[in-house]
Design a protein around this motif. Structure first.
Motif, PDB file in Angstrom:
ATOM      1  N   LYS A 113     -34.791   5.021  48.529  1.00  0.00           N
ATOM      2  CA  LYS A 113     -33.558   5.107  49.304  1.00  0.00           C
ATOM      3  C   LYS A 113     -33.290   6.536  49.774  1.00  0.00           C
ATOM      4  O   LYS A 113     -32.797   6.749  50.884  1.00  0.00           O
ATOM      5  CB  LYS A 113     -32.385   4.552  48.506  1.00  0.00           C
ATOM      6  N   ALA A 171     -37.156  -0.340  54.821  1.00  0.00           N
ATOM      7  CA  ALA A 171     -36.070  -1.174  54.294  1.00  0.00           C
ATOM      8  C   ALA A 171     -36.634  -2.450  53.666  1.00  0.00           C
ATOM      9  O   ALA A 171     -36.188  -2.871  52.589  1.00  0.00           O
ATOM     10  CB  ALA A 171     -35.081  -1.510  55.406  1.00  0.00           C
ATOM     11  N   THR A 172     -37.628  -3.054  54.318  1.00  0.00           N
ATOM     12  CA  THR A 172     -38.274  -4.241  53.762  1.00  0.00           C
ATOM     13  C   THR A 172     -38.974  -3.911  52.452  1.00  0.00           C
ATOM     14  O   THR A 172     -38.906  -4.682  51.485  1.00  0.00           O
ATOM     15  CB  THR A 172     -39.282  -4.826  54.767  1.00  0.00           C
ATOM     16  N   GLN A 218     -35.521   7.017  52.641  1.00  0.00           N
ATOM     17  CA  GLN A 218     -34.947   6.316  53.795  1.00  0.00           C
ATOM     18  C   GLN A 218     -33.836   7.152  54.433  1.00  0.00           C
ATOM     19  O   GLN A 218     -33.788   7.312  55.647  1.00  0.00           O
ATOM     20  CB  GLN A 218     -34.407   4.968  53.335  1.00  0.00           C
ATOM     21  N   GLU A 219     -32.966   7.693  53.607  1.00  0.00           N
ATOM     22  CA  GLU A 219     -31.852   8.498  54.115  1.00  0.00           C
ATOM     23  C   GLU A 219     -32.356   9.781  54.785  1.00  0.00           C
ATOM     24  O   GLU A 219     -31.858  10.177  55.835  1.00  0.00           O
ATOM     25  CB  GLU A 219     -30.898   8.853  52.970  1.00  0.00           C
ATOM     26  N   ILE A 236     -38.163  -1.550  50.324  1.00  0.00           N
ATOM     27  CA  ILE A 236     -37.133  -1.360  49.287  1.00  0.00           C
ATOM     28  C   ILE A 236     -36.691  -2.713  48.747  1.00  0.00           C
ATOM     29  O   ILE A 236     -36.616  -2.919  47.532  1.00  0.00           O
ATOM     30  CB  ILE A 236     -35.941  -0.544  49.837  1.00  0.00           C
ATOM     31  N   THR A 237     -36.426  -3.655  49.642  1.00  0.00           N
ATOM     32  CA  THR A 237     -36.020  -4.999  49.226  1.00  0.00           C
ATOM     33  C   THR A 237     -37.112  -5.663  48.395  1.00  0.00           C
ATOM     34  O   THR A 237     -36.840  -6.298  47.376  1.00  0.00           O
ATOM     35  CB  THR A 237     -35.695  -5.869  50.462  1.00  0.00           C
ATOM     36  N   LEU A 286     -38.696   2.951  59.693  1.00  0.00           N
ATOM     37  CA  LEU A 286     -37.537   2.699  58.832  1.00  0.00           C
ATOM     38  C   LEU A 286     -37.283   1.211  58.577  1.00  0.00           C
ATOM     39  O   LEU A 286     -36.918   0.853  57.445  1.00  0.00           O
ATOM     40  CB  LEU A 286     -36.300   3.395  59.399  1.00  0.00           C
ATOM     41  N   PRO A 287     -37.474   0.328  59.558  1.00  0.00           N
ATOM     42  CA  PRO A 287     -37.309  -1.100  59.239  1.00  0.00           C
ATOM     43  C   PRO A 287     -38.306  -1.573  58.168  1.00  0.00           C
ATOM     44  O   PRO A 287     -37.925  -2.333  57.266  1.00  0.00           O
ATOM     45  CB  PRO A 287     -37.553  -1.802  60.581  1.00  0.00           C
TER      46      PRO A 287
END
Length: 120
Positions: free
Chosen positions: A100, A7-8, A103-104, A10-11, A3-4
Motif C-alpha cells: 500500500k 491494486a489487484t 501504491q501511494e 494487494i487484493t 497501479l490497477p
C-alpha cells in the motif's frame, strides 16, 4: 508502474492470507516471504501459477506491475537483509502495508527504506 494491477495484487495478497497460502509470519512456510508477493504478481500475469526458474517469475511479475526487473527483485528479494545480512521476518500485515505504501508512492520502495529502524 501499473497501479490497477498493483491494486489487484494487494487484493490477491490480502485474500490469500485468509486462505493460508501467503504467510510471512513464518518465512520457512513454502510461501512465507515477500517473494510470495512476486509469485502472486507473476501468477496474475501468467493467468495462473508458474514454476521456477526464479528469473522467469521475476520477469512475469515485472511485466504485470509495469516495473523493471531490478525493481521486481527489490520487492521479492531485497527483503533478505541489511548491510549486516540480518534477515527480516516480516508479517503478512506488514507486507500489505508495504504494498500500500508502494501504491501511494507510485514507485517501488526499497524494503530497507520501508522498514527503517524496524526490527522484528
Amino acid at each position: 508502474m501499473n497501479l490497477p494491477n498493483l491494486a489487484t495484487l494487494i487484493t490477491t495478497v490480502e485474500s490469500s492470507i485468509e486462505a493460508v497460502t501467503f504467510d510471512m509470519d513464518n518465512f520457512l512456510h513454502p510461501c512465507g516471504s515477500p517473494a510470495c508477493i512476486i509469485g502472486h504478481a507473476a501468477a496474475l500475469e501468467n493467468g495462473g501459477p508458474l514454476s521456477w526458474p526464479h528469473l522467469t517469475v521475476l520477469k512475469k511479475a515485472a511485466s504485470y506491475l509495469g516495473i523493471t526487473l531490478p525493481e521486481a527483485k527489490e520487492i521479492g528479494v531485497g527483503w533478505i537483509g541489511d548491510a549486516d545480512n540480518e534477515v527480516y521476518h516480516v508479517s503478512s500485515e506488514r507486507a500489505i502495508e508495504y504494498l500500500k505504501a508502494t501504491q501511494e508512492a507510485e514507485r517501488v520502495i526499497p524494503w530497507a527504506e520501508f522498514l527503517g529502524e524496524y526490527r522484528p
